[in-house]
Design a protein around this motif. Structure first.
Motif, PDB file in Angstrom:
ATOM      1  N   CYS A 148      46.956 -16.452  64.024  1.00 56.37           N
ATOM      2  CA  CYS A 148      46.474 -16.347  62.734  1.00 56.37           C
ATOM      3  C   CYS A 148      47.336 -15.146  61.822  1.00 56.37           C
ATOM      4  N   THR A 149      47.790 -14.121  62.892  1.00 59.33           N
ATOM      5  CA  THR A 149      48.432 -13.140  62.355  1.00 59.33           C
ATOM      6  C   THR A 149      49.889 -13.673  61.744  1.00 59.33           C
ATOM      7  N   GLY A 150      50.430 -14.494  62.702  1.00 60.15           N
ATOM      8  CA  GLY A 150      51.815 -15.040  62.088  1.00 60.15           C
ATOM      9  C   GLY A 150      51.366 -15.807  61.005  1.00 60.15           C
ATOM     10  N   VAL A 151      50.583 -16.632  60.779  1.00 63.31           N
ATOM     11  CA  VAL A 151      50.348 -17.247  59.485  1.00 63.31           C
ATOM     12  C   VAL A 151      50.073 -16.485  58.402  1.00 63.31           C
ATOM     13  N   ILE A 152      49.411 -15.237  58.441  1.00 63.84           N
ATOM     14  CA  ILE A 152      48.980 -14.247  57.363  1.00 63.84           C
ATOM     15  C   ILE A 152      50.331 -13.755  57.064  1.00 63.84           C
ATOM     16  N   ILE A 153      51.096 -13.530  58.081  1.00 69.41           N
ATOM     17  CA  ILE A 153      52.454 -12.755  57.721  1.00 69.41           C
ATOM     18  C   ILE A 153      53.532 -13.737  56.898  1.00 69.41           C
ATOM     19  N   MET A 154      53.392 -14.887  57.534  1.00 70.57           N
ATOM     20  CA  MET A 154      54.460 -15.908  56.620  1.00 70.57           C
ATOM     21  C   MET A 154      53.736 -16.079  55.057  1.00 70.57           C
ATOM     22  N   CYS A 155      52.425 -16.298  55.064  1.00 68.40           N
ATOM     23  CA  CYS A 155      52.030 -16.192  53.796  1.00 68.40           C
ATOM     24  C   CYS A 155      52.527 -15.131  52.680  1.00 68.40           C
ATOM     25  N   LEU A 156      52.102 -13.888  53.254  1.00 67.29           N
ATOM     26  CA  LEU A 156      52.456 -12.577  52.623  1.00 67.29           C
ATOM     27  C   LEU A 156      53.947 -12.567  52.218  1.00 67.29           C
ATOM     28  N   THR A 157      54.946 -13.146  53.189  1.00 71.35           N
ATOM     29  CA  THR A 157      56.202 -13.230  53.097  1.00 71.35           C
ATOM     30  C   THR A 157      56.680 -14.301  51.868  1.00 71.35           C
ATOM     31  N   ILE A 158      55.831 -15.439  51.681  1.00 73.42           N
ATOM     32  CA  ILE A 158      56.203 -16.310  50.773  1.00 73.42           C
ATOM     33  C   ILE A 158      55.761 -15.924  49.377  1.00 73.42           C
ATOM     34  N   ILE A 159      54.615 -15.188  49.188  1.00 69.19           N
ATOM     35  CA  ILE A 159      54.175 -14.614  48.070  1.00 69.19           C
ATOM     36  C   ILE A 159      54.802 -13.553  47.731  1.00 69.19           C
ATOM     37  N   SER A 161      58.334 -13.177  48.048  1.00 68.42           N
ATOM     38  CA  SER A 161      59.573 -13.817  47.677  1.00 68.42           C
ATOM     39  C   SER A 161      59.280 -14.614  46.283  1.00 68.42           C
ATOM     40  N   ILE A 162      57.933 -15.373  46.165  1.00 64.86           N
ATOM     41  CA  ILE A 162      58.040 -15.758  44.891  1.00 64.86           C
ATOM     42  C   ILE A 162      57.934 -14.724  43.706  1.00 64.86           C
ATOM     43  N   TRP A 163      57.159 -13.682  44.049  1.00 67.42           N
ATOM     44  CA  TRP A 163      56.876 -12.526  43.285  1.00 67.42           C
ATOM     45  C   TRP A 163      58.384 -11.884  42.744  1.00 67.42           C
ATOM     46  N   ILE A 164      59.147 -11.642  43.838  1.00 68.97           N
ATOM     47  CA  ILE A 164      60.501 -10.955  43.710  1.00 68.97           C
ATOM     48  C   ILE A 164      61.381 -12.081  42.721  1.00 68.97           C
ATOM     49  N   HIS A 165      61.193 -13.193  42.786  1.00 66.25           N
ATOM     50  CA  HIS A 165      62.181 -14.194  42.318  1.00 66.25           C
ATOM     51  C   HIS A 165      61.641 -14.333  40.749  1.00 66.25           C
ATOM     52  N   ARG A 166      60.494 -14.403  40.485  1.00 64.07           N
ATOM     53  CA  ARG A 166      59.785 -14.165  38.916  1.00 64.07           C
ATOM     54  C   ARG A 166      60.253 -13.190  38.477  1.00 64.07           C
ATOM     55  N   THR A 167      60.066 -11.963  39.114  1.00 62.28           N
ATOM     56  CA  THR A 167      60.386 -10.700  38.468  1.00 62.28           C
ATOM     57  C   THR A 167      61.840 -10.608  38.102  1.00 62.28           C
ATOM     58  N   TRP A 168      62.748 -11.262  39.256  1.00 58.13           N
ATOM     59  CA  TRP A 168      64.068 -11.105  38.753  1.00 58.13           C
ATOM     60  C   TRP A 168      64.458 -12.045  37.540  1.00 58.13           C
ATOM     61  N   LYS A 169      63.839 -13.082  37.613  1.00 52.10           N
ATOM     62  CA  LYS A 169      64.199 -14.265  36.611  1.00 52.10           C
ATOM     63  C   LYS A 169      63.819 -13.681  35.100  1.00 52.10           C
ATOM     64  N   ASN A 170      62.512 -12.988  35.250  1.00 54.03           N
ATOM     65  CA  ASN A 170      62.055 -12.497  33.739  1.00 54.03           C
ATOM     66  C   ASN A 170      63.133 -11.339  33.284  1.00 54.03           C
ATOM     67  N   LYS A 171      63.734 -10.594  34.317  1.00 58.63           N
ATOM     68  CA  LYS A 171      64.362  -9.508  33.830  1.00 58.63           C
ATOM     69  C   LYS A 171      65.865 -10.077  33.419  1.00 58.63           C
ATOM     70  N   THR A 172      66.281 -11.137  33.973  1.00 58.75           N
ATOM     71  CA  THR A 172      67.732 -12.022  33.601  1.00 58.75           C
ATOM     72  C   THR A 172      67.175 -12.333  32.250  1.00 58.75           C
ATOM     73  N   SER A 173      66.277 -13.012  32.061  1.00 62.88           N
ATOM     74  CA  SER A 173      66.069 -13.825  30.675  1.00 62.88           C
ATOM     75  C   SER A 173      65.844 -12.524  29.597  1.00 62.88           C
ATOM     76  N   GLY A 174      65.335 -11.501  29.765  1.00 62.89           N
ATOM     77  CA  GLY A 174      65.417 -10.542  28.765  1.00 62.89           C
ATOM     78  C   GLY A 174      66.703  -9.923  28.392  1.00 62.89           C
ATOM     79  N   HIS A 175      67.640  -9.665  29.399  1.00 65.02           N
ATOM     80  CA  HIS A 175      68.657  -9.316  29.438  1.00 65.02           C
ATOM     81  C   HIS A 175      69.506 -10.417  28.425  1.00 65.02           C
ATOM     82  N   ARG A 176      69.455 -11.594  28.584  1.00 58.75           N
ATOM     83  CA  ARG A 176      70.216 -12.551  27.953  1.00 58.75           C
ATOM     84  C   ARG A 176      69.908 -12.520  26.445  1.00 58.75           C
ATOM     85  N   GLU A 177      68.471 -12.329  26.133  1.00 59.44           N
ATOM     86  CA  GLU A 177      68.032 -12.405  24.804  1.00 59.44           C
ATOM     87  C   GLU A 177      68.624 -11.160  24.073  1.00 59.44           C
ATOM     88  N   THR A 178      68.404  -9.979  24.521  1.00 64.56           N
ATOM     89  CA  THR A 178      68.903  -8.985  24.000  1.00 64.56           C
ATOM     90  C   THR A 178      70.639  -9.005  23.630  1.00 64.56           C
TER      91      THR A 178
END
Length: 215
Positions: A148-159, A161-178
């Motif tokens: 259970c501990t391993g599954v929880i750690i894996m889920c937190l890692t995936i979440i 990673s997705i959050w970091i990817h979306r944050t980076w994508k939004n920042k990149t899009s904002g820079h392009r528009e500017t």
């Protein structure tokens, strides 16, 4: 007076040493001639009482555990010595033929002997069914908790990673528009400057003509 007391002290020490030597020799010889062997099996947590039979030569009582003296009583010296391996062991000096062990543990297993009766108990300790089941259930619980501990750690890692990817994508899009806005601003400024210069030259030749009239 002091010399007399010193001699008495020396004499007492000699008597004690002699008696101890004799007792060790007599115990060694009697230990080689155990008269009775008793196999005894008890459960963890029980209270056990070992009874040593009375003998005609029942002056000194000695108890041993695994060939180590844990109790000796000498009526002649009016002395009792204990060397118990656990606080759960007890011998009443008034009833020195009974050795009691309360709350038996696995470490209490071994050979117990009493002299001069020359009786030896081979004490075996076993655990109850409940304790065995409890120990058997500990391993699956540890495995479940680890999984259970391993599954929880894996889920937190995936979440994460997705959050970091979306944050980076939004920042990149904002820079392009500017960047597009900034790239178009100089172009518009140059066009307006060129138009102003054109009208100035036109007015100088054909008269005062405003940009509005021209349009």
């Amino acid at each position: 007076m002091e010399v007399f007391q010193t001699r008495i002290l020396h004499l007492s020490l000699c008597v004690i040493i002699t008696l101890l030597t004799y007792a060790d020799n007599s115990r060694s010889s009697s230990e080689q001639k155990i008269k009775q062997h008793i196999n005894k099996t008890v459960f963890v947590g029980e209270t056990v009482t070992l009874h040593c039979n009375r003998t005609p030569a029942d002056e000194d009582i000695t108890w041993k555990m695994n060939n180590s003296i844990i109790f000796i009583q000498s009526p002649y010296l009016n002395r009792t010595t204990t060397n118990f391996t656990s606080e759960r062991m007890y011998i009443d000096p008034e009833v020195s033929r009974e050795l009691k062990i309360s709350q038996i543990q696995m470490s209490d297993a071994g050979n117990y002997s009493c002299y001069p009766a020359a009786i030896r108990w081979i004490l075996t300790i076993t655990i109850t069914i409940t304790d065995q089941n409890r120990q058997d259930n500990q391993f699956p619980r540890i495995m479940i908790i680890t999984a259970c501990t391993g599954v929880i750690i894996m889920c937190l890692t995936i979440i994460l990673s997705i959050w970091i990817h979306r944050t980076w994508k939004n920042k990149t899009s904002g820079h392009r528009e500017t960047g597009l806005d900034f790239s178009q601003a100089p172009t518009r400024g140059r066009i307006q400057a060129q138009n102003s210069q054109y009208f100035e030259r036109y007015n100088s030749v054909y008269g005062q003509v405003t940009e509005y009239d021209h349009l």
